[in-house]
Motif scaffolding. Structure first.
Motif, PDB file in Angstrom:
ATOM      1  N   TYR A 122      71.600  16.432 -19.154  1.00 16.13           N
ATOM      2  CA  TYR A 122      72.685  15.480 -19.366  1.00 16.13           C
ATOM      3  C   TYR A 122      73.305  15.649 -20.759  1.00 16.13           C
ATOM      4  N   GLU A 123      72.469  15.726 -21.770  1.00 15.97           N
ATOM      5  CA  GLU A 123      72.968  15.861 -23.149  1.00 15.97           C
ATOM      6  C   GLU A 123      73.715  17.173 -23.338  1.00 15.97           C
ATOM      7  N   LEU A 124      73.190  18.249 -22.784  1.00 19.46           N
ATOM      8  CA  LEU A 124      73.838  19.553 -22.930  1.00 19.46           C
ATOM      9  C   LEU A 124      75.191  19.564 -22.239  1.00 19.46           C
ATOM     10  N   GLU A 125      75.241  18.991 -21.061  1.00 17.83           N
ATOM     11  CA  GLU A 125      76.475  18.950 -20.277  1.00 17.83           C
ATOM     12  C   GLU A 125      77.542  18.081 -20.948  1.00 17.83           C
ATOM     13  N   ASN A 126      77.128  17.004 -21.590  1.00 18.18           N
ATOM     14  CA  ASN A 126      78.069  16.046 -22.167  1.00 18.18           C
ATOM     15  C   ASN A 126      78.299  16.213 -23.668  1.00 18.18           C
ATOM     16  N   SER A 127      77.655  17.171 -24.264  1.00 20.48           N
ATOM     17  CA  SER A 127      77.794  17.380 -25.698  1.00 20.48           C
ATOM     18  C   SER A 127      79.182  17.915 -26.041  1.00 20.48           C
ATOM     19  N   LYS A 128      79.706  17.395 -27.123  1.00 20.12           N
ATOM     20  CA  LYS A 128      80.990  17.896 -27.619  1.00 20.12           C
ATOM     21  C   LYS A 128      80.768  18.929 -28.721  1.00 20.12           C
ATOM     22  N   ASP A 129      79.505  19.131 -29.097  1.00 20.25           N
ATOM     23  CA  ASP A 129      79.165  20.095 -30.137  1.00 20.25           C
ATOM     24  C   ASP A 129      77.864  20.804 -29.759  1.00 20.25           C
ATOM     25  N   VAL A 130      77.989  21.924 -29.072  1.00 21.36           N
ATOM     26  CA  VAL A 130      76.794  22.644 -28.609  1.00 21.36           C
ATOM     27  C   VAL A 130      75.978  23.214 -29.764  1.00 21.36           C
ATOM     28  N   ASP A 131      76.591  23.323 -30.932  1.00 24.89           N
ATOM     29  CA  ASP A 131      75.837  23.815 -32.082  1.00 24.89           C
ATOM     30  C   ASP A 131      74.697  22.872 -32.474  1.00 24.89           C
ATOM     31  N   LEU A 132      74.795  21.596 -32.084  1.00 24.61           N
ATOM     32  CA  LEU A 132      73.699  20.661 -32.341  1.00 24.61           C
ATOM     33  C   LEU A 132      72.403  21.153 -31.701  1.00 24.61           C
ATOM     34  N   PHE A 133      72.523  21.869 -30.583  1.00 27.14           N
ATOM     35  CA  PHE A 133      71.342  22.338 -29.864  1.00 27.14           C
ATOM     36  C   PHE A 133      70.605  23.456 -30.595  1.00 27.14           C
ATOM     37  N   LYS A 134      71.220  23.993 -31.623  1.00 29.22           N
ATOM     38  CA  LYS A 134      70.546  25.009 -32.436  1.00 29.22           C
ATOM     39  C   LYS A 134      69.547  24.367 -33.401  1.00 29.22           C
ATOM     40  N   ASP A 135      69.626  23.053 -33.552  1.00 32.06           N
ATOM     41  CA  ASP A 135      68.712  22.303 -34.411  1.00 32.06           C
ATOM     42  C   ASP A 135      67.497  21.882 -33.585  1.00 32.06           C
ATOM     43  N   GLU A 136      66.337  22.450 -33.919  1.00 34.56           N
ATOM     44  CA  GLU A 136      65.111  22.179 -33.158  1.00 34.56           C
ATOM     45  C   GLU A 136      64.779  20.694 -33.093  1.00 34.56           C
ATOM     46  N   LYS A 137      64.966  19.990 -34.189  1.00 35.67           N
ATOM     47  CA  LYS A 137      64.638  18.551 -34.229  1.00 35.67           C
ATOM     48  C   LYS A 137      65.528  17.761 -33.274  1.00 35.67           C
ATOM     49  N   TYR A 138      66.786  18.151 -33.172  1.00 35.68           N
ATOM     50  CA  TYR A 138      67.711  17.470 -32.255  1.00 35.68           C
ATOM     51  C   TYR A 138      67.251  17.642 -30.808  1.00 35.68           C
ATOM     52  N   VAL A 139      66.905  18.854 -30.449  1.00 37.78           N
ATOM     53  CA  VAL A 139      66.454  19.142 -29.085  1.00 37.78           C
ATOM     54  C   VAL A 139      65.132  18.431 -28.802  1.00 37.78           C
ATOM     55  N   GLN A 140      64.237  18.418 -29.769  1.00 33.69           N
ATOM     56  CA  GLN A 140      62.965  17.708 -29.604  1.00 33.69           C
ATOM     57  C   GLN A 140      63.191  16.213 -29.398  1.00 33.69           C
ATOM     58  N   SER A 141      64.169  15.648 -30.106  1.00 33.53           N
ATOM     59  CA  SER A 141      64.434  14.213 -29.948  1.00 33.53           C
ATOM     60  C   SER A 141      64.978  13.905 -28.554  1.00 33.53           C
ATOM     61  N   ILE A 142      65.778  14.791 -28.003  1.00 29.36           N
ATOM     62  CA  ILE A 142      66.279  14.603 -26.636  1.00 29.36           C
ATOM     63  C   ILE A 142      65.110  14.649 -25.652  1.00 29.36           C
ATOM     64  N   TYR A 143      64.224  15.602 -25.852  1.00 27.36           N
ATOM     65  CA  TYR A 143      63.051  15.715 -24.981  1.00 27.36           C
ATOM     66  C   TYR A 143      62.203  14.441 -25.062  1.00 27.36           C
ATOM     67  N   LYS A 144      61.930  13.981 -26.274  1.00 28.14           N
ATOM     68  CA  LYS A 144      61.104  12.781 -26.458  1.00 28.14           C
ATOM     69  C   LYS A 144      61.761  11.563 -25.825  1.00 28.14           C
ATOM     70  N   ARG A 145      63.057  11.440 -25.969  1.00 25.41           N
ATOM     71  CA  ARG A 145      63.777  10.317 -25.377  1.00 25.41           C
ATOM     72  C   ARG A 145      63.636  10.330 -23.868  1.00 25.41           C
ATOM     73  N   GLY A 146      63.725  11.495 -23.266  1.00 22.30           N
ATOM     74  CA  GLY A 146      63.550  11.617 -21.815  1.00 22.30           C
ATOM     75  C   GLY A 146      62.166  11.208 -21.390  1.00 22.30           C
ATOM     76  N   TYR A 147      61.187  11.581 -22.173  1.00 21.56           N
ATOM     77  CA  TYR A 147      59.807  11.229 -21.870  1.00 21.56           C
ATOM     78  C   TYR A 147      59.623   9.716 -21.964  1.00 21.56           C
ATOM     79  N   VAL A 148      60.178   9.128 -23.013  1.00 21.58           N
ATOM     80  CA  VAL A 148      60.089   7.679 -23.199  1.00 21.58           C
ATOM     81  C   VAL A 148      60.824   6.964 -22.065  1.00 21.58           C
TER      82      VAL A 148
END
Length: 157
Positions: A122-148
């Protein structure tokens, strides 16, 4: 990260990402249909599979797993042009290693978890800045949010 073969993990994740694009299916569905056995075969055979193109290997495994065509076009649905499958493969590989280490699980299970997390899709599809996904912490936070979010749904029943 040294105990993992990053190159082979990234290759495996890239192959799954290619299958997502050639079969027009969401990542979670591709992971489920591909199954952990095929993910294992891609990962542990990566040195051999590197002899083929990414597209050829993706086709071989999608046929082996009888993955049908769907109607989910990730590239078309994305708000901006998404990163290419190999760039995303590197991002997913780093996340898989993070998950394996944090959860103390096998790397195959971690790869499966990466692709089964609908928040990432969902986040990847709706992102307006795909460069955010190059940040490991950003991707980890998305994963953690999904888990929560998943745990909250389970606990709310």
């Amino acid at each position: 990260m040294e105990k993992y073969k990053f190159k082979d993990i990234a290759y495996t994740c890239s192959i799954i990402e290619y299958i997502v694009r050639i079969k027009f299916l969401p990542r979670a569905e591709v992971a489920k249909l591909l199954g952990k056995d095929n993910i294992y075969d891609i990962y542990y055979g990566a040195e051999v599979w590197h002899c083929y193109t990414y597209q050829a290997t993706a086709s071989i495994f999608s046929e082996k797993a009888n993955i049908p065509y769907g109607i989910y076009d990730f590239v078309q649905r994305s708000k901006v042009k998404p990163l290419n499958p190999r760039a995303l493969g590197n991002i997913w590989a780093k996340l898989a290693i993070y998950i394996a280490e944090k959860e103390h699980i096998d790397i195959i299970d971690a790869i499966y978890d990466v692709f089964s997390n609908s928040n990432i899709e969902y986040e990847l599809e709706n992102s307006k800045d795909v460069d955010l996904f190059k940040d490991e912490k950003y991707v980890q936070s998305i994963y953690k949010r999904g888990y929560v979010d998943s745990m909250n749904k389970i606990l709310s029943y």
